[in-house]
Design an enzyme around this catalytic site. Structure first.
Site, PDB file in Angstrom:
ATOM      1  N   ARG A   1      17.886   7.642   5.912  1.00 36.38           N
ATOM      2  CA  ARG A   1      17.069   6.695   6.673  1.00 36.38           C
ATOM      3  C   ARG A   1      18.033   5.792   7.440  1.00 36.38           C
ATOM      4  O   ARG A   1      18.271   6.009   8.622  1.00 36.38           O
ATOM      5  CB  ARG A   1      16.147   5.910   5.736  1.00 36.38           C
TER       6      ARG A   1
ATOM      7  N   MET B   1     -17.054  -2.325   3.830  1.00 29.93           N
ATOM      8  CA  MET B   1     -16.201  -3.402   4.316  1.00 29.93           C
ATOM      9  C   MET B   1     -16.194  -4.607   3.381  1.00 29.93           C
ATOM     10  O   MET B   1     -15.146  -5.223   3.145  1.00 29.93           O
ATOM     11  CB  MET B   1     -16.640  -3.856   5.718  1.00 29.93           C
TER      12      MET B   1
ATOM     13  N   TYR C   1     -22.670   4.736   1.720  1.00 31.50           N
ATOM     14  CA  TYR C   1     -22.557   5.513   2.954  1.00 31.50           C
ATOM     15  C   TYR C   1     -22.247   6.973   2.669  1.00 31.50           C
ATOM     16  O   TYR C   1     -21.429   7.293   1.800  1.00 31.50           O
ATOM     17  CB  TYR C   1     -21.445   4.948   3.841  1.00 31.50           C
TER      18      TYR C   1
ATOM     19  N   LYS D   1      10.762  -9.764   0.972  1.00 33.46           N
ATOM     20  CA  LYS D   1      10.354  -9.437   2.340  1.00 33.46           C
ATOM     21  C   LYS D   1       8.837  -9.267   2.409  1.00 33.46           C
ATOM     22  O   LYS D   1       8.143  -9.293   1.381  1.00 33.46           O
ATOM     23  CB  LYS D   1      11.059  -8.157   2.801  1.00 33.46           C
TER      24      LYS D   1
END
Length: 359
Positions: A130, A298, A250, A35
């Site tokens: 579930r 990124m 950053y 899947k």
């Protein structure tokens, strides 16, 4: 020239890992779970290499139809069943098999005009809570479905919640399953990847390996038996010395404690590398373990290469995970699971196929 990043997929490793599953569960048939686009590896590519499996397991009809359109005639199981009554027609038309986990699906089946028998896998909720029928409802559900035989062919399944984490809870689930199915003469399936590896009493007639086929989620005792299928590769594109107490990236979240050589590799969260991977997360540079430092950007990660200053150079190979560095280790460092990382590689990353036979 494109960025030097790629997802290298070793086709032979897929075949090898399937053979290892057969060795671990020699008396069971195998649903190869493919899947989510083959766990991010490409569903057609994966199905071709796992063609000797007894069947494929996918999430839904749309995933199954992709396989049929590609010419695969295998048994295909819909792990979430159908999402509308109309899909039962597609199940019958394309010879699919469906999980039934909820009363509304049972009602759809009872009302359906089925001409060709459909294989139905009734899901028993043994404690995961579930999908599936509770033990209290299971017997009545089976009676209802038995009433429409031979239009349907019955099978029974369940799913482990903590097969690699809680032996006690896993044993309770298995006991419930055995108690509820002991008088039923139907094929059964319970074992996922973790249970295939260490719970032989849960193998039953069918096992459902998923992540282990891709060389992840492997327990320590079997680490040498399985091979990583996908290796996430890139290269160094910059080298720069910084002084003690200078920061990288950053937010200035990492500061050098010594004069440090910082390498930049062309990979970031825009490629599917986890943004929350902290400083200290390992990578392989020229086959040697190094650590990323600072925040993931990124398009780039920064790596402390001070200990390799005499040997590293621009263009040296960097393995983010895969061959020699388990995706599970990176996932653990980033607070997630290997499944998410494998499925999360983005479309801008080119796929490179290799067929390196496993020794």
């Amino acid at each position: 020239m494109s960025r030097p990043i790629c997802a290298q997929i070793n086709l032979a490793a897929l075949r090898h890992n399937l053979n290892q599953v057969r060795d671990l569960a020699p008396n069971s048939k195998i649903w190869a779970v493919i899947k989510a686009n083959g766990y991010g590896h490409g569903v057609g590519r994966v199905a071709n290499q796992l063609a000797s499996a007894d069947g494929f397991a996918v999430a839904s009809v749309d995933e199954a139809l992709i396989l049929r359109q590609k010419g695969f005639i295998h048994r295909i199981l819909l792990l979430e069943g159908v999402f509308s009554a109309d899909e039962i027609n597609l199940v019958e038309q394309h010879r699919l098999e469906m999980v039934v986990h909820s009363p509304h699906q049972v009602n759809w089946l009872l009302k359906a005009d089925i001409q060709t028998p459909i294989k139905v896998w009734v899901k028993l909720d043994t404690g995961m809570h579930r999908l599936g029928f509770s033990p209290q409802d299971f017997e009545q559900i089976m009676i209802k479905l038995q009433s429409v035989q031979p239009r349907i062919s019955l099978h029974v399944m369940s799913h482990f919640a903590s097969a690699s984490e809680s032996a006690e809870f896993t044993a309770k689930q298995l006991a419930v399953f055995e108690q509820m199915t002991q008088n039923l003469d139907y094929p059964r399936s319970f074992a996922n990847s973790a249970a295939v590896q260490h719970l032989t009493q849960a193998h039953f007639e069918w096992v459902r390996p998923g992540i282990m086929l891709y060389g992840a989620g492997i327990l320590n005792k079997w680490q040498t038996q399985f091979r990583a299928v996908l290796t996430f590769r890139t290269k160094l594109i910059s080298l720069k010395w910084i002084e003690p107490d200078e920061a990288v990236g950053y937010g200035q979240t990492w500061q050098a404690e010594r004069r440090s050589l910082i390498g930049v590799a062309a990979a970031g969260y825009g490629d599917g590398y986890p943004r929350h991977a902290p400083s200290g997360t390992p990578v392989l540079v020229n086959g040697e373990r190094a650590q990323i430092v600072g925040r993931v950007s990124m398009d780039m990660i920064t790596i402390d290469l001070t200990d390799f200053a005499d040997t590293v150079k621009i263009g040296d190979p960097v393995i983010l995970w895969g061959d020699g560095l388990s995706v599970d280790e990176i996932a653990d460092s980033a607070g997630t699971i290997g499944y998410e990382l494998l499925c999360g590689i983005t479309q801008r990353v080119p796929i490179v196929e290799v067929n390196s036979e496993v020794q």
